[in-house]
Design an enzyme around this catalytic site. Sequence first.
Site, PDB file in Angstrom:
ATOM      1  N   GLN A 143       2.201   1.937  -3.410  1.00  0.00           N
ATOM      2  CA  GLN A 143       1.168   2.535  -4.253  1.00  0.00           C
ATOM      3  C   GLN A 143       0.986   4.014  -3.921  1.00  0.00           C
ATOM      4  O   GLN A 143       0.790   4.845  -4.815  1.00  0.00           O
ATOM      5  CB  GLN A 143      -0.156   1.779  -4.064  1.00  0.00           C
ATOM      6  CG  GLN A 143      -1.392   2.456  -4.648  1.00  0.00           C
ATOM      7  CD  GLN A 143      -1.339   2.596  -6.155  1.00  0.00           C
ATOM      8  OE1 GLN A 143      -0.636   1.852  -6.835  1.00  0.00           O
ATOM      9  NE2 GLN A 143      -2.089   3.558  -6.695  1.00  0.00           N
ATOM     10  N   GLU A 144       1.081   4.338  -2.647  1.00  0.00           N
ATOM     11  CA  GLU A 144       0.879   5.721  -2.209  1.00  0.00           C
ATOM     12  C   GLU A 144       2.040   6.638  -2.614  1.00  0.00           C
ATOM     13  O   GLU A 144       1.828   7.737  -3.122  1.00  0.00           O
ATOM     14  CB  GLU A 144       0.705   5.766  -0.686  1.00  0.00           C
ATOM     15  CG  GLU A 144      -0.599   5.170  -0.177  1.00  0.00           C
ATOM     16  CD  GLU A 144      -1.783   6.102  -0.375  1.00  0.00           C
ATOM     17  OE1 GLU A 144      -1.589   7.198  -0.937  1.00  0.00           O
ATOM     18  OE2 GLU A 144      -2.901   5.743   0.009  1.00  0.00           O
ATOM     19  N   SER A 145       3.266   6.186  -2.364  1.00  0.00           N
ATOM     20  CA  SER A 145       4.403   7.114  -2.494  1.00  0.00           C
ATOM     21  C   SER A 145       5.624   6.547  -3.201  1.00  0.00           C
ATOM     22  O   SER A 145       6.629   7.243  -3.322  1.00  0.00           O
ATOM     23  CB  SER A 145       4.835   7.555  -1.091  1.00  0.00           C
ATOM     24  OG  SER A 145       5.410   6.447  -0.388  1.00  0.00           O
TER      25      SER A 145
ATOM     26  N   TYR B 261      -6.704   1.658  -7.413  1.00  0.00           N
ATOM     27  CA  TYR B 261      -5.851   1.709  -6.222  1.00  0.00           C
ATOM     28  C   TYR B 261      -5.741   0.333  -5.573  1.00  0.00           C
ATOM     29  O   TYR B 261      -4.641  -0.168  -5.311  1.00  0.00           O
ATOM     30  CB  TYR B 261      -6.452   2.731  -5.261  1.00  0.00           C
ATOM     31  CG  TYR B 261      -5.775   2.888  -3.915  1.00  0.00           C
ATOM     32  CD1 TYR B 261      -4.674   3.723  -3.761  1.00  0.00           C
ATOM     33  CD2 TYR B 261      -6.279   2.253  -2.781  1.00  0.00           C
ATOM     34  CE1 TYR B 261      -4.076   3.901  -2.522  1.00  0.00           C
ATOM     35  CE2 TYR B 261      -5.689   2.425  -1.539  1.00  0.00           C
ATOM     36  CZ  TYR B 261      -4.592   3.245  -1.416  1.00  0.00           C
ATOM     37  OH  TYR B 261      -4.013   3.425  -0.174  1.00  0.00           O
TER      38      TYR B 261
ATOM     39  N   GLN C 242       0.830  -1.201   0.000  1.00  0.00           N
ATOM     40  CA  GLN C 242       0.000   0.000   0.000  1.00  0.00           C
ATOM     41  C   GLN C 242       0.870   1.258   0.000  1.00  0.00           C
ATOM     42  O   GLN C 242       0.604   2.214  -0.726  1.00  0.00           O
ATOM     43  CB  GLN C 242      -0.919   0.006   1.221  1.00  0.00           C
ATOM     44  CG  GLN C 242      -1.812   1.233   1.294  1.00  0.00           C
ATOM     45  CD  GLN C 242      -2.469   1.393   2.647  1.00  0.00           C
ATOM     46  OE1 GLN C 242      -2.144   0.689   3.597  1.00  0.00           O
ATOM     47  NE2 GLN C 242      -3.397   2.330   2.745  1.00  0.00           N
TER      48      GLN C 242
END
Length: 491
Positions: free
Chosen positions: A316-318, A443, A313
């Site tokens: 995926q975010e940063s 996402y 996760q």
Amino acid sequence: MPITLHKTSTLSPKALFIIAALLCVWVYLSGCADVSSTSKLQTIKQDSVIKVGILFDPTSYYIDASGAAGFEYELVNKFADYLDVNVELVPSYNFSELLPKLASGQVDIVVGGLANISDKDKQYRLSPPYSFIDQKLVFKQGRERPKSFEELEEPVTVGYGTDHIDVMNDAIALHPDVQLNVIDNTDPTELLESLMAEEFSFTIADSHRLALMRRYYPDISVAFTIKKDVPLNWLLPQDNDDSLFAALIEFFGELHQNGELTALDDKYFGHVESFNYVDTRLFIKAIENVLPKYKSWFEEYAGDIDWRLIAAQSYQESHWNPRAKSPTGVRGIMMLTQPTAKQMGVKSRLDAESNIRGGAKYINLLMQRIPKRINESERPWFALAAYNIGWGHVQDARRLTEKFGGDPDKWVDVKQHLPKLRQKKYYKTTRYGFARGDEAVTYVSNIRRYYDTLNWIEDQAIQQQLIEQKIEQQKELVDNDVPNKISQGLK
């Protein structure tokens, strides 16, 4: 067991075709059944066990940190529950070991995501189809891509006991110059691994297996599609006993109708439909070069969630950039909003450890909000969607799903309706209004793919470590034994 199709059914045309075909065969078998036709099923129920030959394979059956898993493994257990019997698994790494066991009666069925075995082989009987795949010619990236068999100058290597032999024989009949190489004692996954090791140039891959393997081996390239819409079947012994075959007709028909087969397919393959070569290569490189800096914090703060899912996760975010910032103001390695950071006790969103701790704490809180009736395996996807667009919007999507006849407790259904939150005619009827539901679907799918890849790489590293430990232990035993032998020789 009668199968009734309701007008509200949202089954695909292909699923409806399968059910119709199953019904036709079921009616036929019902009309010609006699006392002997139930003997195989009676034996299984009397012994309270069905013996299943199953392939060790990422698409079929494998062991991970949580225990046994795999699409075929779960499907077999659903069938056993349907029959109210236990399962005795007879696993193998290749079909050539399983097929004789089926012919000799050591197992009742053989499973493993099998496309049609040769119709010429009368030892085996195909179950009703339960899914369809495409078969593709694949090679390792770096060579010139052939666009057809006419441009193929090197042999195609396939495994013994698979229908890929028949596919190639059909191709050779049309293109006599095409060469075929058949390898025994191997499985489809091993063939793809050998392809990557450049042991040969070309092989055939079934699309569902290829989709998974390209998450680990992004250099597998597709030359062209050989055959489309190939049915997947289980194998039964070829005899006059129709009882087990009839039970499978009813079982697969029921799973198609109630949506369980669709949900199971989504669990294992729904997130790997798309493939991005560059993104996959970058992620694998980041696992090696960047993840070690933050791995201990993911492990420490993951709570009740697998740390690898939190790490996926975060990527995926940063992309594991602790100084990441979006135009909307979310910041840090877990991309926290200012209110969420404050709620989770994070003083500096640019501090990687604090950001990971806060993000992990927040996703754990979201997991606790997911209704208990939702299956454990699906709960993380709802929580991740809530992390992205908020739990209120996920609830709105669940209500829309139910309104349109879907199951609000199944992610495979809810993700079909989340994009409706962008459309005014739908979101004006919801409690929380507009949301980028389509982005939430992407996402979650991306995180699931990253999670799969990270799991595989971590498992490979653990296995390699265990192998090295065993080698070292054997070496120590040999080293310790040499002085003893020398001492005994001197005596």
